[in-house]
Write an enzyme that holds these catalytic residues in place. Structure first.
Site, mmCIF file in Angstrom:
data_model
loop_
_atom_site.group_PDB
_atom_site.id
_atom_site.type_symbol
_atom_site.label_atom_id
_atom_site.label_comp_id
_atom_site.label_asym_id
_atom_site.label_seq_id
_atom_site.Cartn_x
_atom_site.Cartn_y
_atom_site.Cartn_z
ATOM 1 N N ASP A 82 0.791 -1.194 0.023
ATOM 2 C CA ASP A 82 -0.057 -0.148 -0.012
ATOM 3 C C ASP A 82 0.952 1.227 -0.094
ATOM 4 O O ASP A 82 0.571 2.189 -0.942
ATOM 5 C CB ASP A 82 -0.902 -0.021 1.322
ATOM 6 C CG ASP A 82 -1.697 1.118 1.148
ATOM 7 O OD1 ASP A 82 -2.757 1.363 0.364
ATOM 8 O OD2 ASP A 82 -1.862 1.982 2.403
ATOM 9 N N ARG A 127 -11.746 9.912 -11.147
ATOM 10 C CA ARG A 127 -10.959 10.133 -10.053
ATOM 11 C C ARG A 127 -10.277 8.902 -9.574
ATOM 12 O O ARG A 127 -9.558 8.831 -8.452
ATOM 13 C CB ARG A 127 -12.078 10.533 -8.826
ATOM 14 C CG ARG A 127 -12.697 11.890 -8.825
ATOM 15 C CD ARG A 127 -13.476 12.389 -7.736
ATOM 16 N NE ARG A 127 -13.027 11.949 -6.818
ATOM 17 C CZ ARG A 127 -13.833 11.807 -5.378
ATOM 18 N NH1 ARG A 127 -15.060 11.392 -5.567
ATOM 19 N NH2 ARG A 127 -13.291 11.824 -4.376
ATOM 20 N N LYS A 128 -10.496 7.876 -10.151
ATOM 21 C CA LYS A 128 -9.935 6.481 -9.690
ATOM 22 C C LYS A 128 -8.520 6.270 -10.459
ATOM 23 O O LYS A 128 -8.422 6.533 -11.675
ATOM 24 C CB LYS A 128 -10.654 5.271 -10.071
ATOM 25 C CG LYS A 128 -12.078 5.329 -9.465
ATOM 26 C CD LYS A 128 -12.725 4.014 -10.061
ATOM 27 C CE LYS A 128 -14.296 3.867 -9.427
ATOM 28 N NZ LYS A 128 -14.846 2.668 -10.067
#
Length: 168
Positions: A82, A127-128
């Protein structure tokens, strides 16, 4: 609860005035230098292909990060992936947060060995942001990999929350 303990539960912006995103990130578990329990990852980014920036960090973990005996805890593996993917947002000149992440734990990630985590931006849809990352052994074997969708944050919303953009 002591004053020190209480301060840990109060947003830093309310303790010190308005903070930039970079100042707040200084305590990030993955890369923040001010977090004594953090991983202290130091990433390099490559934006030579502005449509597909990459990021990488070398690291070595110890028993404090152990899950199964001799190996890194799966939650730390997820954190490493992440964190690597989140580093792709800066060269894209965006602030974004993880919305969804999938991980494939291919082989146990060993403690006490020099390892590398790499990431690459794949594409953007509105927005992704779509990113991928891998943790590599010293011989280049992929130990774990992941893909994530990040959602770009609205700068006006951040300003309302008391954050300022870093000055370039």
């Amino acid at each position: 609860m002591s004053a020190t303990d209480a301060a840990r539960h109060v947003p830093a912006a309310s303790l010190q005035g308005t903070l930039t995103i970079d100042e707040r990130a200084n305590h990030c578990f993955g890369c923040g230098s001010a977090n004594p329990q953090g991983l202290h990852l130091a990433f390099s980014t490559d934006a030579s292909d502005p449509q597909h920036p990459t990021a990488a960090a070398n690291f070595q973990l110890d028993r404090a990060h152990e899950g199964p005996p001799g190996y890194v805890h799966g939650g730390i593996v997820a954190t490493l992936l992440d964190e690597a993917m989140s580093k792709l947002n800066r060269p894209l000149d965006l602030l974004a947060v993880t919305r969804h992440m999938e991980i494939d734990y291919l082989r146990p990630v060993p403690l006490y060995q020099p390892l590398k985590v790499t990431s690459r931006h794949l594409r953007r849809e509105g927005r992704k942001l779509f990113h991928q990352a891998e943790i590599l052994s010293p011989d280049g074997t992929v130990l774990a990999c992941g893909q994530a969708i990040f959602i770009v944050l609205d700068p006006a919303m951040l300003a309302r929350a008391g954050f300022t953009q870093p000055e370039e």
